[in-house]
Design a protein around this motif. Structure first.
Motif, PDB file in Angstrom:
ATOM      1  N   UNK A 154       0.831  -1.414   0.044  1.00  0.00           N
ATOM      2  CA  UNK A 154       0.062   0.025  -0.019  1.00  0.00           C
ATOM      3  C   UNK A 154       0.976   1.105   0.036  1.00  0.00           C
ATOM      4  N   UNK A 155       1.821   1.296   0.838  1.00  0.00           N
ATOM      5  CA  UNK A 155       2.804   2.644   0.741  1.00  0.00           C
ATOM      6  C   UNK A 155       3.413   2.811  -0.372  1.00  0.00           C
ATOM      7  N   UNK A 156       3.439   1.893  -1.486  1.00  0.00           N
ATOM      8  CA  UNK A 156       4.042   2.158  -2.825  1.00  0.00           C
ATOM      9  C   UNK A 156       3.226   2.627  -3.768  1.00  0.00           C
ATOM     10  N   UNK A 157       1.796   2.340  -3.482  1.00  0.00           N
ATOM     11  CA  UNK A 157       0.774   2.966  -4.435  1.00  0.00           C
ATOM     12  C   UNK A 157       0.850   3.901  -4.828  1.00  0.00           C
ATOM     13  N   UNK A 158       1.096   5.212  -4.129  1.00  0.00           N
ATOM     14  CA  UNK A 158       1.023   6.715  -4.613  1.00  0.00           C
ATOM     15  C   UNK A 158       2.249   6.910  -5.663  1.00  0.00           C
ATOM     16  N   UNK A 159       3.170   6.145  -5.936  1.00  0.00           N
ATOM     17  CA  UNK A 159       4.239   6.256  -6.714  1.00  0.00           C
ATOM     18  C   UNK A 159       4.084   5.476  -7.944  1.00  0.00           C
ATOM     19  N   UNK A 160       3.057   4.729  -8.194  1.00  0.00           N
ATOM     20  CA  UNK A 160       3.150   3.885  -9.186  1.00  0.00           C
ATOM     21  C   UNK A 160       2.349   4.707 -10.531  1.00  0.00           C
ATOM     22  N   UNK A 161       1.702   5.676 -10.358  1.00  0.00           N
ATOM     23  CA  UNK A 161       1.075   6.365 -11.281  1.00  0.00           C
ATOM     24  C   UNK A 161       1.993   7.491 -11.844  1.00  0.00           C
ATOM     25  N   UNK A 162       2.703   7.124 -12.702  1.00  0.00           N
ATOM     26  CA  UNK A 162       3.617   7.888 -13.578  1.00  0.00           C
ATOM     27  C   UNK A 162       3.143   8.949 -14.426  1.00  0.00           C
ATOM     28  N   UNK A 163       4.074   9.720 -14.949  1.00  0.00           N
ATOM     29  CA  UNK A 163       3.452  10.837 -15.978  1.00  0.00           C
ATOM     30  C   UNK A 163       2.952  10.019 -17.040  1.00  0.00           C
ATOM     31  N   UNK A 164       3.224   8.929 -17.617  1.00  0.00           N
ATOM     32  CA  UNK A 164       2.953   8.041 -18.678  1.00  0.00           C
ATOM     33  C   UNK A 164       1.384   8.133 -18.412  1.00  0.00           C
ATOM     34  N   UNK A 165       0.714   7.648 -17.343  1.00  0.00           N
ATOM     35  CA  UNK A 165      -0.567   7.462 -17.368  1.00  0.00           C
ATOM     36  C   UNK A 165      -1.333   8.843 -17.274  1.00  0.00           C
ATOM     37  N   UNK A 166      -0.766   9.926 -17.284  1.00  0.00           N
ATOM     38  CA  UNK A 166      -1.490  11.224 -17.092  1.00  0.00           C
ATOM     39  C   UNK A 166      -1.732  11.863 -18.608  1.00  0.00           C
ATOM     40  N   UNK A 167      -2.657  12.630 -18.740  1.00  0.00           N
ATOM     41  CA  UNK A 167      -3.099  13.290 -19.785  1.00  0.00           C
ATOM     42  C   UNK A 167      -3.614  14.729 -19.614  1.00  0.00           C
ATOM     43  N   UNK A 168      -3.679  15.609 -20.691  1.00  0.00           N
ATOM     44  CA  UNK A 168      -4.309  16.985 -20.379  1.00  0.00           C
ATOM     45  C   UNK A 168      -3.573  17.958 -19.509  1.00  0.00           C
ATOM     46  N   UNK A 169      -4.166  18.623 -18.845  1.00  0.00           N
ATOM     47  CA  UNK A 169      -3.411  19.673 -17.807  1.00  0.00           C
ATOM     48  C   UNK A 169      -2.538  19.179 -16.923  1.00  0.00           C
ATOM     49  N   UNK A 170      -3.057  17.924 -16.283  1.00  0.00           N
ATOM     50  CA  UNK A 170      -2.033  17.097 -15.420  1.00  0.00           C
ATOM     51  C   UNK A 170      -0.597  16.754 -15.857  1.00  0.00           C
TER      52      UNK A 170
END
Length: 413
Positions: free
Chosen positions: A90-106
């Protein structure tokens, strides 16, 4: 016609519109020669339909201009579903969503903050830091030889990218052997070993960020800690740690590019001779070899954000679409003589898609090019008699429909 690319020359209704080729990703012909299978599909239709047991079907764009257009189209987004995310604590989950999974303004915000650190100019400035890393690996190659043969994959091509990442983000020398082990795991497997390595990578990334907060140095993390935009925006610690994780994941690509390029050159003496005779060709050669034998066969899947029509074929909202990089990079509509390697091919338009295109163009492309140039240049210079050795049975190419990669690269020095 093989089972891998079933097709007919026109639609059953006689309309003359080619039917979409169907490609089974697990077909042995796809594994053996994906460029031929995808190339045949490209010449029959701008779309193919990919499938595999337990996967698909998924539409795939086969031609260069169309692939560029799709990869830039905001109606097709990369999402969490585009990736196989490891089952981490669980403590690693916040770091799994990298820039590659983002689009748009974020995505745009993060890209704006980090892009200056990955520019072509910065990559060139980093060249003197990469050269000793390459030299150290080459120094050790003879020690790994058995009966006169050494495998370049585990002893050169695979460890180099992680060594570069460690230098880039300022990992202390004492911690680098552990990070190199992480890199080998990430580059070679997606299973229990990969998942088990994640907590250690995240902890190491946290420690590296904390160190650079306290003791800034001459490295990427220090630059990003110091940097902020005119409006005061800057990366927080979660974003910095996630960036390191992203670099570990995406930064292994040069391992397969270097190996593929070396294998090609050793099996084409005339091309190898031209490069030895004129080392100034190396930047163009790396670009051309990325087009010809780059490791990426298929782009990361994009998901339609609305109902779309591609070449008369409906794509419903939420359905995936990919680009066939292996077909687009040899498209005769885009390249003169696409089925031959030309180490003097001019750079520039239209450009290969080996590092993707559009908003998700590979952030580390310039760094990957520079380290590949250095690696091949120094390998050929150090070992003028370098020659390939036939791999033992079953140790040639990986059975991977998405990545063109070797499992070994035996040579004599």
């Amino acid at each position: 016609m093989t089972a891998a690319d079933r097709h007919v020359d026109q639609a059953p209704d006689g309309s003359g519109i080619p039917e979409i080729p169907e490609i089974l990703l697990t077909d042995p012909e796809v594994m053996r020669d994906p460029f031929a299978v995808y190339g045949r599909a490209r010449e029959r239709s701008p779309l193919a339909r990919l499938s595999a047991p337990g996967f698909g079907p998924m539409l795939a764009v086969t031609r260069h201009e169309d692939a560029r257009t799709m990869l830039s189209d905001p109606r097709f987004e990369i999402t969490a579903g585009s990736f196989m995310r490891p089952d981490v604590p669980e403590d690693c989950v916040p770091y799994m969503r990298t820039m590659s999974e983002m689009d748009g303004t974020e995505h745009g915000r993060l890209r704006r903050l980090v892009s200056p650190a990955f520019s072509a100019r910065r990559a060139e400035r980093f060249r003197p830091r990469i050269e000793p890393l390459v030299a150290r690996l080459l120094d050790a190659l003879p020690e790994h030889a058995e009966n006169g043969t050494v495998d370049l994959l585990p002893h050169f091509a695979r460890p180099l990218p992680m060594d570069v990442i460690c230098e880039l983000v300022g990992i202390p020398e004492s911690d680098r052997p552990r990070w190199r082990a992480y890199g080998l795991t990430v580059a070679s497997v997606m299973g229990p070993e990969f998942t088990a390595a994640v907590p250690g990578i995240i902890e190491g990334a946290k420690a590296a960020v904390a160190l650079r907060r306290e003791e800034p140095g001459d490295d990427l993390l220090s630059d990003l800690v110091r940097a902020q935009t005119e409006d005061g925006d800057r990366l927080d610690d979660v974003e910095l740690v996630t960036l390191v994780w992203h670099l570990v994941l995406a930064g292994q690509t040069p391992a397969n590019l270097i190996a593929n390029a070396v294998e090609f050159l050793l099996s084409h003496p005339e091309q190898l001779g031209a490069l030895r005779e004129d080392p100034s060709l190396m930047p163009r050669a790396v670009d051309e070899l990325t087009r010809w034998c780059g490791p990426v066969l298929l782009s990361i899947p994009r998901y339609a954000t609305e109902d779309v029509e591609l070449f008369g074929t409906p794509v419903r909202r939420g359905e995936p679409v990919t680009a066939v990089i292996a077909a687009a990079n040899r498209d005769p509509r885009a390249f003169d003589g696409p089925d031959r390697v030309d180490l003097t091919r001019p750079a520039g338009a239209p450009g290969h898609l080996g590092f993707a295109h559009g908003p998700h163009f590979c952030l580390g492309a310039s760094l990957a090019r520079v380290q590949t140039e250095i690696a091949i240049t120094e390998l050929l210079r150090r070992f003028p008699d370098l020659a390939s050795v036939p791999p033992r049975e079953g140790a040639g190419r990986a059975l991977d429909p998405g990545t063109w990669r070797l499992v070994s690269l035996p040579v004599t020095l």
